[in-house]
Write an enzyme that holds these catalytic residues in place. Structure first.
Site, mmCIF file in Angstrom:
data_model
loop_
_atom_site.group_PDB
_atom_site.id
_atom_site.type_symbol
_atom_site.label_atom_id
_atom_site.label_comp_id
_atom_site.label_asym_id
_atom_site.label_seq_id
_atom_site.Cartn_x
_atom_site.Cartn_y
_atom_site.Cartn_z
ATOM 1 N N CYS A 29 -2.286 3.645 4.199
ATOM 2 C CA CYS A 29 -3.784 3.726 3.412
ATOM 3 C C CYS A 29 -3.860 5.318 3.576
ATOM 4 O O CYS A 29 -5.133 5.730 3.069
ATOM 5 C CB CYS A 29 -4.914 2.962 3.890
ATOM 6 N N ASP A 30 -3.030 5.980 4.085
ATOM 7 C CA ASP A 30 -3.498 7.542 4.191
ATOM 8 C C ASP A 30 -3.064 8.216 2.976
ATOM 9 O O ASP A 30 -1.692 8.026 2.517
ATOM 10 C CB ASP A 30 -2.840 8.146 5.525
#
Lengths: 408, 408
Positions: free
Chosen positions: B342-343
């Protein structure tokens, strides 16, 4: 479930200095090996309650990636939090911490069909999508689930030429949500994300305006925008400060008023950093202080923590942590700060100006403040032989809280 | 100890395509879960032997940080390698793999006195220093040890304003080595490092010239320069190629001739990447292929490996890995490559142009070549729930070599 954490169930935050005193008191009394992270659970609870107060109408999905420690998740589950998860493993961590699966939102738009199936089997019923293949996976592996469509949050002009990793062009949202309905899913609404440690409280304006515009378009095709997920991005308190969270709440409230009026969708936020960062101190030790040339005015200060064992977010000097040392108050001088590995890029601050006490010597502690987020969970498995960052969790009495083996 | 690895004790390298076939054959037959790294031990042995051939007069200290897997260290120890270590843990890994402590060089100039003491207790007798406090620690905790002084390798004009993390201004080398002698240590000589994946075979010229100049100065004060450590930096074969290693050997030979003539010190090199990188393939799987806007010509290709679980060196797109897919040979189009977390910064290549087959679909494998160095050992403990990279080691028959539990 949180009987042993009852003392942290507070409704007002204490001054951050009191939190620092409690954290450093633990460190000074127990002297755990460095580097290590200590997280103050009362401060985590206070961080959660503060956001609850500021966004009373929003569901609060804690972004697990910020700090997935069992003690933190257990505390937040007990306080009634929902959780933003990005992988089957994060789903399992939340369930183990006592969260009900209907409290989980699978916000990662990069997921294998098998990941969707695993999350669905564990009870997750809300997924975010941003592309047709992602949507088709969700429809196949989580039939009937609720879906949000994530859109770009910035005006087109401010994006990179390639756009961003997550989200889609707003013009794709309508087609995707209509397709979701045809595939038997429940299109709930939109989400967007303004970027982590966002320093502009007005950054949500464009996304909210876009969502309102899309809401009208969607309504015309029979898909009411029932939910709007405002994402995360709320800041923590690093060295150079950030506007108060109340300013973010006020700016978002004003944007919602402006663009939605009274007809607001259900709201969600996904704070991570702003819940846990301020609750943690990373204690490091000075390895060496040296000068590398006669003509250099600055010293090199090498710590036993660096980019590979906890301070990942110093990449590109993005996060400038506030530091405390035992010699604060005395004369200072400019330093370059670096980590302990043989990696020449394991330098923390070279362009960012730091002054540290001239008395600083090997063996002295340097305490890294607001280190509760994106530290221990980002450490490497042991690059160059430097172990991952051990974590201790303390309660209101400043003593360790019994965890489940996930601490140091 | 290396009976089971006897088949890798070869003296000539095979074509890299043969290594790839063996690695991919293993992957296709066993279909281990992705992402995973497979390291071909015969190719590691060949990489070592190739450098031995090219630098016959130099001691070869394998840089453990490049790949500290037990199977790799055991193989190299059996072939007679020496080892460059950076921490007590790396010392222990080498000893467990069968290396004698007199084969170890503690090259990290950032070390606590307690780390020096631990290494000394384990038998290490060679340390590199680059500052007075570091030197004093070595004298106190490793009395009588041999020391090298690491100097900056670049002309002053090409350095950053702050210099570099390792090494010292050459003018400090004489005073430090003289001080070493007064402290009862044995000053052996100098070291320098030209930077990893160095693409200029002439990059060693300045360091060698500086060392020769300092040798004369040191000899005048009774300290003969008996050893010169040329560091690492020798390249592996990534997408955009690198000069042949023979050109590096020739350029270094010419520099040594030019500046030292016949009166050469004992030489050492510290290759890491150039020994192990080409021997590894990282197999990943396509998670999604999507377009994020109607007007985008490029697709986003998301893999199940990214910056947090193995491809650390794509930071700033520094290493552009060569990729193989099942659809190679068909029509291709431009892509942005990203990892699974999710970065938003977990993007592999956005500025670097990659074209991948238009037929590429979720579930397809993407094989990352020359992935044997700085991958598994740099993965995080599990950021976002994505596990560290499992590693498999294979022998000349293409089948797994029995390790000691450090594999996948």
């Amino acid at each position: 479930m949180i009987d042993d954490l009852a003392t942290v169930d507070r409704t007002t935050a204490e001054p951050i200095e009191a939190v620092h005193r409690r954290l450093r008191g633990f460190l000074d009394r127990h002297r755990p090996p460095t580097p290590c992270l200590v997280v103050d659970l009362p401060a985590v609870g206070a961080g959660y309650r503060r956001l609850r107060e500021l966004f009373p109408a929003a569901d609060l999905y804690y972004a697990v990636k910020a700090n997935p420690a069992h003690e933190v998740l257990r505390l937040l589950a007990g306080l009634g939090a929902s959780f933003d998860v990005a992988s089957p493993v994060e789903v399992e961590l939340c369930l183990r911490a006592g969260a009900h699966p209907d409290r989980l939102s699978y916000g990662n738009t990069v997921k294998k069909r098998s990941d969707v199936a695993r999350a669905h089997a564990l009870g997750v019923r809300l997924f975010t999508v941003d592309s047709e293949p992602d949507l088709v996976n969700v429809a196949a592996a989580a039939p009937g689930a609720d879906v949000l469509c994530r859109i770009f949050a910035e005006p087109p002009a401010s994006s990179t030429p390639f756009g961003r990793k997550f989200g889609c062009d707003p013009e794709l949202a309508g087609p995707l949500l209509r397709r979701a309905a045809r595939l038997g899913l429940r299109p709930r609404g939109l989400s967007f994300h303004v970027g982590t440690q966002q320093l502009d409280p007005g950054a949500w304006e464009h996304g909210i305006a876009t969502a309102a515009r899309l809401a009208a378009e969607l309504a015309a095709s029979g898909i009411p925008l029932t939910a709007l997920d405002l994402g995360g991005g709320f800041p923590a308190g690093y060295r150079d400060g950030a506007p108060p969270l109340a300013e973010y709440a006020a700016a978002i409230e004003a944007s919602l008023d402006r663009h939605f009026g009274a007809a607001r969708p259900a709201l969600a936020i996904e704070p991570g950093r702003s819940v846990v960062a301020d609750a943690g101190i990373l204690r490091s030790e000075v390895v060496l202080v040296s000068r590398k040339a006669y003509h250099h005015a600055h010293r090199w200060v090498y710590l036993d923590v660096g980019r590979h064992n906890g301070l990942t977010e110093t990449e590109d000097e993005f996060i400038a942590y506030d530091l405390l040392t035992a010699h604060d108050g005395g004369p200072t001088g400019p330093v370059v700060l670096a980590g302990p590995t043989c990696d020449g890029d394991d330098v923390l601050y070279e362009r960012t100006t730091y002054h540290l006490p001239v008395d600083l010597a090997p063996g002295d502690h340097v305490d890294v403040l607001a280190a509760g987020a994106y530290t221990a969970s980002c450490a490497t498995v042991g690059f160059n032989g430097f172990a991952p960052l051990p974590t201790h969790h303390i309660g209101a009495d400043g003593e360790p809280v019994d965890g489940c083996g996930h601490g140091g």
